[in-house]
Each structure stands twice: as structure tokens, then as C-alpha cells.
Design an enzyme around this catalytic site. Structure first.
Site, mmCIF file in Angstrom:
data_model
loop_
_atom_site.group_PDB
_atom_site.id
_atom_site.type_symbol
_atom_site.label_atom_id
_atom_site.label_comp_id
_atom_site.label_asym_id
_atom_site.label_seq_id
_atom_site.Cartn_x
_atom_site.Cartn_y
_atom_site.Cartn_z
ATOM 1 N N ASP A 413 49.501 18.682 37.827
ATOM 2 C CA ASP A 413 49.973 19.827 38.616
ATOM 3 C C ASP A 413 49.535 19.633 40.059
ATOM 4 O OD1 ASP A 413 51.119 21.189 36.504
ATOM 5 O OD2 ASP A 413 49.254 22.161 35.945
ATOM 6 N N ASP A 715 47.967 24.494 33.113
ATOM 7 C CA ASP A 715 47.156 25.703 33.224
ATOM 8 C C ASP A 715 47.833 26.924 32.617
ATOM 9 O OD1 ASP A 715 49.147 26.086 35.057
ATOM 10 O OD2 ASP A 715 47.845 25.966 36.819
ATOM 11 N N ASP A 719 52.616 25.631 29.343
ATOM 12 C CA ASP A 719 52.245 24.217 29.401
ATOM 13 C C ASP A 719 51.738 23.701 28.057
ATOM 14 O OD1 ASP A 719 52.852 23.652 32.061
ATOM 15 O OD2 ASP A 719 50.971 24.537 32.751
#
Length: 999
Positions: A413, A715, A719
Site C-alpha cells: 500500500d 490494512d 484486503d
């Protein structure tokens, strides 16, 4: 050997099949010390027993429920089918048992004395059984709150916590008691990160551990949170709960005032809410079901299984040698008796001779079986886990340490991982002008630049349409509780001179649609106090909000039509912000004429207020960490939901996006054919505007089509599929939801990419350290096995006694593992490519070193055994005892120096960094010290005699000869295996070098 290991001892590092686990256990048929060998192995028998109990319970409850269905339902067949697929029949069983006990609950005396009007059992029963009748009989949420003596606005006072814990229990689950030290001694004789959440307590919001929750606490829930206890809904917006962990049903449950029950262990899929805690710990539904969970333990890691296989193979070889040795000695003994005509004469000495032959055979087995191999894996992994915990990485599954050393790709990310996750508004565009924000010194500029009408609607949009909250801390300062983006916008609103509480009271919020990753926006519907109308406020991803606008606010605060030319100019502004690595958001509003409908918020025809650019600076050290990963053959890809221009700017700043790299958006990736993906993915470095499913698809392709070992960061709740699919799932400890953490293998406590690089570094160190130990131990095994076998067959006796072999065994197993399996990583580990998926664990380089050292040691020890008296000029009655002691001493020093050789399997300079490894030095000094004591002072016990300094020197020099042999061996080139030759990385990195290296 490698083919045998792959066939019988290959297991997946994540979710290994039951068949694979049983297959390797069957291959290990005879084990010298099962308790020691299988200490860290999952108990499949307990798992099977628990599974049998669950199935029995399921069958019984199924029959009872079907009986009720047949009686009371016309659609019996459909209902039966639905019951069959339910996964949580235990829950139904517990409720069925509860129903039989549902007589009037009587308040106990200590509950009444404490001032409460309902007991823990009755309160817990109402929620877990969804008993609406009892719920209404007690007066709903307000009535129950009154009976547990709590205010729904103030929460629990700190002085009441101890009393509530005494009456209603602690929010902790009963754990299996730990084994005592003496239990481990007995076996030897056979040879949490706390979850932090928001609750209202004593009138203000506080962060506390879930373990400190008590009945009566007010808990704030938002998307991705795990419900920490059983409770009742007080208030909320669009609350949707995933109860699959309890019910097995994949469909989310909508929690409303009509169905206000919330259960511990479930997850918030959408919306937000406030909850009154009604049951904690083992009185919750989750706590009751935990009693039925399997106690089989965590699955063993692939290296543990593979090294059990190595130990088994060598053990079988040792068994063959011991049987042959016993037969050779026995036949030789019988032939000698026959030649002397004594075949019919047997005495006690003959029986003792046969018993001695048997003892020699058993000794060969003892020394041959390398029981310490699986121990070394556990020790190395545990050591790495402890060190990584100090470096802000919590390893949840042991196998993740191993696998991370083989990682070839990291999909990361952006926000919070590559950047600091502390956002600030850096620029704002409104009414045709761009204003740069530079902290408090911009306050006056902002007020003078933004017209009054625009100012009012801007401030209302900021403070009304937010999921964050401004609270006063104990120090009197304003604290903002919310996501980084929300915090940045509220900080900007305060900079404008706004007051959170005043603006929130100006109008009533009628409807809230929280932000989610699909819509990429948040909307609210509010009532206006001045004219009685309604206003919709919307904020979110710039291109999405701009698309929903057909008007724009002018400097006078009036809405005017938004032309295509203006849209193009605004798009250029958005792209300009994004090219400066700013995250862009748009704010918009719409006057709602129809005030009768408050159940929906308009989707289009909004008026654009402003474009906001938020900056999230790159974390210090990230660029260097990315560079290190690239040098190590690990491809780093950024997968983010941000605008592609922002993503590209940050990726370039971090060193991820190169000139020949590719940056695409999620929708484009989604629409690609398999052939297009094959061409695109090797060059892909940035994926922007991606959905969690895009990340999952990318991970699946990398693993299955490109055979890469993939690590993924995540997070959010969505996900979880990607984290589950990846070889290594890395959840963020600060920004990560509980759902993400549950599906991860490693939790990055500081959300920092540098920590991820450190995990990869330690993963490589674990793999290499275990290889070093295996090389060292197999050399000792081969030498001890062949020495005793040849000596027994030629001379009829073994030069090493049982006590001496036990000491050697300790050097091999425990001390060797401590010395070699716990060495810290060095910088050179990240200058070589990753270890391939199918590369042989015992490499040709290792075999070269093992065979070469074994030959040297056998030659030295054989010469001492058969020519030692002559060469060392030993005579007298104690000559044999002295020679055997010299052989034992030389053998031990050969292992001491070979342990130093094993510090590096390829480089000649094995002394580099030796003094920085304190544990290695301690083991070396301890081994030499104990060897001196055994030889000089424990002669009666160890069958040794004191040696002169000349013989000590001879033993040390002969042992040190292995250092010279190692240099010669490392100059011999080794042909790469087919698997190693096939692991050339797609970025052009070659496999590990096998030639000599002086560094």
C-alpha cells in the site's frame, strides 16, 4: 534424497492439507525420542477427536431442529437444506440447552447488594439468543442500561470498574495452562498484542484495551472493527455486521433498533454505531463457543517437516549400519570361537561380549540420528521472531519467517506504509483560485481569500460531513479522533476558525452513508435550522465527486452551472495537485427540496465547493529500503486506491517507479485478458485507483502464473482475501483493522515499509542459518557413524564411549543450534537474489563441504585409531586409554573448528563478524571449557585420562586443519543444480554464487 523429501515431506507453508501432514508422519515410522522430535508439531489426533465431537453434536442438533421444522414449517425440505449448510451448529446446541434452563432468573444477593437489577447469566442470554421478548420486558436498551446502572451518554465511571468485573466478569477468555519447567525436564528424560478501541467512559471518549472492558461500557464501532464483547445497539448509521465467524452465513446482518443484538467476535462490514456492553469474556457467545475449539496446535512449518525427513533418512541409514555392525561383530565372534573349537563352550564373558556388540550397535543409532534438526528450525524461528518483535514486526505464524526469505515480490500500500500517514491540507482550490496552506500563518490569508458565503458552506461541509470527532483532552487541548484524511480536513476546518461542537449543533444529521472502498465517498443529509429545508453534503475521490456535479459555487456563494470548459480546468487543477504527490478530495453540496424522504441521499446534481489537496510525506528511510529490496531481487509494486498521478509521484520519490516501468489504473487491469496480463504484469510497478479485488487478482496471477513468492500489505477489511491468498500477508498494526490482522502472517507494528524489508532480511537469515547448521550436523553424523562402524568391524571395539557420544550429541544438537541457527543477518544477504521455490534445501555446495570435511576427519581419526600409538610414541598400560582420549579430543576440536567453517558456506573469510555474534562466541568458549573439564577431571565418568600439553596441542592443530581444508574445498567450483539454474529472476538476477569468495 531430494526427490524422496519432495515426495514424502513437502507441505505448503500456508493451510497445508491434512493428507500432507499425515503423509510425512507415516514416513517417520520409528523415532528415537517422539516427545522431543514432535514437540512443536500439531496434534492431529486431538484435531480428529474435536472434529468427531463437533460432527456428533451437529448430527444430534440437526435431528432435533429438523423435527421442529417438520412440525412447524410447511417448507420443510427447503428448511432442512438450509440447516445442512449451517457451519455453527454448536451455537444452536448451546441455545437449545439454554432453552431448557429458561426458568425465571433469580437475582443473587451479591448482585442486588452491588446495586444492579439483572444478573450476568440473564443479561448474556438475552443478547446471544436474540430474545426480543425478554429484551422488551426489561424496557429495551434504556431499561437494561438502567438495570446495569449506567448512563448511555456518560458511560461507566472509573470507580465502578472493579465492582462490575466482580459481578459480570473480565473480558478475557480462559486459556490452556502453560506447561511447567519440570514437564519439559520430564520430556527431556525421555530424550498478544492488545487490541485498542474507542469507548465512552466517564463522559468522554477514551482509548482502552479490550481486556479492560466491563458490562455497561459504551463502545464506538466503525467499518473493519471486531465487536469486542456481546452488546446492544444504542445508536448508529447503516450498521452491517459479518457474523460468518459464528453462524457460517456469508450474508451480512443489518443491526437496527428492531434487531439491536451484537455478538463478540463478529466484524463491522459497513456503517458505524455505539454499543452497550452486556456480556464479557467467557459469558459471551464467542467465549462459549471457544470451549469447543480444537486444541491440535499450530501446523508445523515446511522446514520443520523437511528436516524431520532428513533426520528420518539418516536415521534409517544409521539403523542399517547398526544392524550390519552387529551382524559383522557377531559373525566374527562366532567364526573365531569355531576356529578355536569353542563353539559349544559358552560362558558369562561370551554373553558380555554379545551384549557389548549390541551396545555398539545402539551407540551407532544414537549418534547417527540427527534429532536436533527440527529443533534448530524452531530455535532459529523463535530467535528471529523475538528480534523482529523488537524491530516492530509481530510474526503470527512461524512459517512466515521462512517464506519471507524467498519473497520475490512485495505488493505494498502507499498510505501509512510508504508515507507517514499524518496528513495535512497543503492546498485548496475554490472559486477559481488556488491557496497554499502553510500552517497557522495561512489563517489570515484564508479568511481574506474565501468569500463569506463560500466560507460558511465550506465550514459546514467540513464539520457536518465527517466520521471524525474533536474532543477536549485532559490537558485542555483539542484532540481529533478519526482517520488521517478526516483528521487533516478537521484540522483545516479548525484553522479556518470553525468550532466542531457549534457547527454540529447548527443542524440535525438525518442520514449518513459512511465512506467505503467501492463508492469512494461519504455523504450526509442534514436539516437546515434557518429555512427548514434539507441539504446533502458529499466528499470523496475528486473524479467521482466532479462527475456527480452539474453546478459550481461562485465567489458570492451562489450556485451557477458547471460548463465543460470549467470541468476541464478543474480536472487540470486536480491533476496538478496529484502530480505534486497530493491526495485530492472534492467537497460538494445539494439543496434537497423534497423533505419527506430522509431514507436516501441524492447521487447526482451536486454543486462543487472546493478541491482539497492533502499531503502525506514519504517516510524517512523508505527510499533506501526500496533500493535494498530491488538489489536483493525483490520487485516492489505499489497498489493503492489513490489517483494515478499521486501514486506515480510517490512511487518515483520512493524509487519504485522507473523509466521503463508501467503504471496503470485498477479498471484497466480488471478488463485485461489473460494474455494481456502475462505481458503487462512483469513491467507493472504501480496500480492506482484499485479495488481490494484488483489486489487479490494481481497476487493470484503472480503466484500461480509467474510462480513468484508474494508478500502483500493490507490494512482494510476488504484486503483480507489478498492477505489470505498471498504467501506472506503483512497487516498494518496501526491503520489495520482486526479482520486484516486476523488474516495476516505478520503484523507490521509501525506500518513502515522499512520494517517489511527487515522481515525479508531476517527471513533470509533464518533459511541460511538453518542450512549452516544442517551442514555442520550432517558432517558430525557421517564422521561419528563411519568411525564407529569401521572401528567396530575392523578392531571389534568403538573408540567413542556412550558418554563421549552424548557430549558430542549435545555439541551437535543444542550448542550447535544455538551457535549457528541464531546468527544475526548481515548486509550481504540483501545483495543476492531470493531463494527459489523448488531449490534443493541441501545444496551441492553443502554436499561438497560435508563430504570434503568428512573425508578429512575420517582420515585423521582413522590414522590415530590404527597408527596412533606409533605416531604419538605411546607405550605402557595406559597407552590405549591415552590414545582413545586423544581420538575423542581431536574429534571434538574438529567439530569446534568446523562449526567456525560453517559460519559461511561459500566465503573463505569465516572470521568476519565473529566477535559481534556474542552467542556464537559464548558457545565456542563453553564447548572448549567443558571439553577441558571432561578430559582432565571427569575421567572415571567419561572414560578419559588427562593429556599432556603436547597432546592437547596436537589435538587442537589436527582440529584446526579443517580450516585449511575448508579453504581448499571452497576453491572447488560446484555445478548448479537444474532447479537453481532455473531460478534466474525476471529482473536479471542470477542465483547464489558457488565459487570461492575472499570477502
Amino acid at each position: 534424497m531430494e526427490d524422496y523429501l519432495r515426495k514424502n515431506f513437502a507441505v505448503e507453508h500456508k493451510r497445508p492439507s491434512e493428507e500432507a501432514l499425515r503423509r510425512w508422519r507415516c514416513a517417520v515410522s520409528v523415532v528415537k525420542n517422539p516427545r522431543r522430535r514432535f514437540r512443536m508439531v500439531a496434534d492431529l489426533a486431538k484435531r480428529a477427536e474435536a472434529d468427531h465431537k463437533r460432527k456428533s453434536l451437529q448430527a444430534k442438533v440437526y435431528d432435533v431442529l429438523c423435527w421442529f421444522v417438520v412440525l412447524f414449517s410447511e417448507a420443510a425440505e427447503q428448511a432442512k437444506e438450509k440447516l445442512r449448510v449451517a457451519l455453527c451448529v454448536q451455537k444452536a446446541a448451546l441455545h437449545f440447552i439454554d432453552a431448557g434452563k429458561r426458568a425465571q432468573h433469580k437475582l443473587s444477593e451479591h448482585v442486588t447488594k452491588a446495586g444492579f437489577g439483572i444478573g450476568a447469566d440473564e443479561l448474556g442470554f438475552i443478547v446471544r439468543s436474540h430474545d426480543m421478548k425478554s429484551f422488551e420486558d426489561h424496557g429495551g436498551v434504556e431499561g437494561l442500561a438502567k438495570k446495569v446502572s449506567v448512563s448511555l451518554t456518560e458511560g461507566v465511571a472509573p470507580t465502578e470498574i472493579a465492582v462490575r468485573q466482580n459481578i459480570y466478569g473480565h473480558n478475557q477468555f480462559a486459556e490452556k495452562p502453560a506447561r511447567s519447567f519440570w514437564m519439559f525436564v520430564w520430556e527431556a528424560l525421555h530424550d498478544l498484542t492488545l487490541i485498542i478501541l474507542m469507548v465512552t467512559r466517564h463522559g468522554c471518549r477514551q482509548k482502552i484495551s479490550i481486556y479492560d472492558l466491563v458490562v455497561g461500557d459504551i463502545v464506538h464501532l466503525s467499518i473493519g472493527d471486531q465487536v469486542p464483547a456481546d452488546g446492544l445497539l444504542i445508536s448508529g448509521y447503516s450498521l452491517s455486521i459479518d457474523e460468518s465467524s459464528l453462524s457460517g452465513e456469508s450474508e451480512p446482518v443489518n443491526v437496527t433498533q428492531q434487531r439491536p443484538f451484537l455478538l463478540s467476535g463478529t466484524k463491522v462490514q459497513d456503517g458505524s454505531a455505539k454499543m452497550l456492553v452486556t456480556a464479557v469474556g467467557m459469558r459471551t457467545e464467542w467465549g462459549r463457543l471457544m470451549v469447543t475449539l480444537s486444541e491440535g496446535g499450530e501446523d508445523e512449518t515446511p522446514l520443520q517437516v523437511k528436516l524431520n525427513g532428513v533426520a528420518t533418512v539418516i536415521g534409517k541409514i544409521g539403523l542399517v549400519f547398526s544392524v550390519v555392525t552387529f551382524l559383522v561383530l557377531t559373525v566374527r565372534f562366532l567364526v573365531t570361537k569355531a576356529l578355536h573349537g569353542e563353539i559349544t563352550n559358552w560362558g558369562i564373558n561370551d554373553a558380555l561380549s554379545l551384549l557389548n556388540f549390541f551396545a555398539i550397535a545402539v551407540t551407532i543409532i544414537v549418534v547417527a540420528v540427527p534429532e536436533g534438526l527440527p529443533l534448530a528450525v524452531t530455535l532459529s524461528l523463535a530467535f528471529a521472531m523475538k528480534k523482529l518483535m523488537n524491530d516492530k514486526a509481530l510474526v503470527r505464524h512461524l512459517s512466515a519467517c521462512e517464506t519471507m526469505g524467498s519473497a520475490t515480490s512485495i505488493c505494498t500500500d502507499k498510505t501509512g506504509t510508504l508515507t507517514t500517514n499524518h496528513m495535512v491540507v497543503n492546498k485548496i482550490w475554490t472559486c477559481g483560485q488556488t491557496i497554499k496552506i502553510e500552517g497557522k500563518k495561512s489563517e489570515d490569508v484564508l479568511r481574506s481569500s474565501i468569500a463569506g458565503g463560500v466560507f460558511n458552506i465550506l465550514v459546514q461541509s467540513i464539520f457536518q460531513n465527517t466520521a471524525a470527532e474533536v474532543v477536549k483532552g485532559s490537558n485542555g487541548k483539542n484532540n481529533i479522533l478519526g482517520s488521517p484524511t478526516e483528521t487533516a480536513i478537521l484540522e483545516f476546518g479548525l484553522l479556518l476558525g470553525g468550532d466542531f461542537k457549534i457547527h454540529r449543533k447548527e443542524s440535525e444529521i438525518l442520514k449518513v452513508e459512511p465512506f467505503n472502498s467501492v463508492k469512494k465517498k461519504m455523504s450526509v443529509l442534514v436539516s437546515l435550522s434557518d429555512n427548514g429545508g434539507h441539504r446533502a453534503l458529499c466528499k470523496g475521490a475528486s473524479e467521482i465527486i466532479l462527475k456527480s456535479c452539474n453546478k459550481i459555487i461562485n465567489a458570492a456563494g451562489k450556485a451557477e452551472p458547471l460548463s465543460e470548459e470549467q470541468k476541464k480546468r478543474i480536472t487540470d487543477v486536480i491533476n496538478g495537485f496529484a502530480s505534486e504527490a497530493l491526495r485530492t478530495l472534492c467537497l460538494a453540496f445539494k439543496q434537497v427540496e423534497d423533505t419527506s424522504n430522509v431514507d436516501s441521499i441524492p447521487e447526482d446534481n451536486y454543486t462543487l465547493i472546493a478541491v482539497i489537496g492533502i499531503k502525506d510525506p514519504v517516510r524517512p528511510g523508505v527510499k533506501e529500503a526500496v533500493k535494498t529490496c530491488l538489489a536483493a531481487g525483490i520487485t516492489v509494486r505499489m497498489v493503492t486506491g489513490d489517483n494515478i498521478n499521486t501514486a506515480k509521484a510517490i512511487a518515483r520519490e520512493c524509487g519504485i517507479l522507473t523509466d521503463d516501468g508501467l503504471a496503470i489504473e485498477g479498471p484497466e487491469f480488471r478488463d485485461m485478458s489473460p494474455q494481456q496480463m502475462e505481458e503487462t504484469i512483469p513491467k507493472l510497478q504501480v496500480m492506482a485507483r484499485s479495488l481490494p479485488l484488483d489486489k487479490h487478482k494481481l497476487v493470484t496471477y503472480l503466484r500461480k502464473e509467474f510462480k513468484e513468492v508474494v508478500a502483500v500489505t493490507g490494512d482494510g477489511t476488504n484486503d483480507a482475501p489478498a492477505l489470505h491468498e498471498a504467501d506472506i500477508g503483512l497487516a498494518m498494526g496501526i491503520a489495520g483493522t482486526e479482520v486484516a490482522k486476523e488474516n495476516a502472517d505478520v503484523i507490521i507494528m509501525d506500518d513502515n515499509f522499512t520494517t517489511i524489508q527487515n522481515v525479508a532480511r531476517w527471513g533470509r537469515a533464518v533459511y541460511i542459518n538453518i542450512q549452516k547448521f544442517v551442514q555442520f550436523q550432517l558432517t558430525v553424523n557421517i564422521v561419528a557413524l563411519m568411525l564407529n562402524f569401521l572401528s567396530a568391524c575392523i578392531s571389534g571395539s568403538a573408540p567413542l564411549t556412550a558418554v563421549q557420544l552424548l557430549w558430542v550429541n549435545m555439541i551437535m544438537d543444542t550448542l550447535g543450534a544455538l551457535a549457528l541457527a541464531t546468527e544475526p543477518p548481515h548486509d550481504g544477504l540483501m545483495k543476492r537474489p531470493p531463494i527459489g521455490r523448488n531449490v534443493a534445501f541441501i545444496t551441492r555446495t553443502m554436499w561438497r563441504n560435508i563430504i570434503g570435511q568428512s573425508i578429512y576427519q575420517l582420515i585423521v581419526l582413522a590414522i590415530l585409531k590404527f597408527q596412533g600409538k606409533r605416531l604419538l610414541k605411546l607405550s605402557g598400560s595406559d597407552a590405549t586409554a591415552i590414545l582413545n582420549t586423544v581420538i575423542f579430543n581431536t574429534f571434538v576440536f574438529c567439530q569446534v573448528f568446523n562449526e567456525i567453517n560453517s559460519r559461511d558456506m561459500e566465503k573463505i573469510n569465516v572470521f568476519r563478524g565473529i566477535f559481534s555474534s556474542g552467542l556464537f562466541m559464548m558457545v565456542m568458549v563453553s564447548t572448549v571449557a567443558f571439553q577441558s573439564i571432561i578430559v582432565e577431571f571427569l575421567g572415571t565418568f567419561a572414560n578419559t585420562v588427562p593429556l599432556s600439553w603436547e597432546l592437547w596441542l596436537a589435538s587442537i592443530l589436527l582440529g584446526a586443519g579443517s580450516l585449511i581444508v575448508a579453504v581448499i574445498l571452497k576453491c572447488i567450483p560446484v555445478e548448479r543444480s537444474k532447479e537453481a539454474a532455473a531460478t534466474k529472476h525476471h529482473d536479471g538476477y542470477e542465483p547464489l554464487p558457488t565459487g570461492p569468495d575472499m570477502a
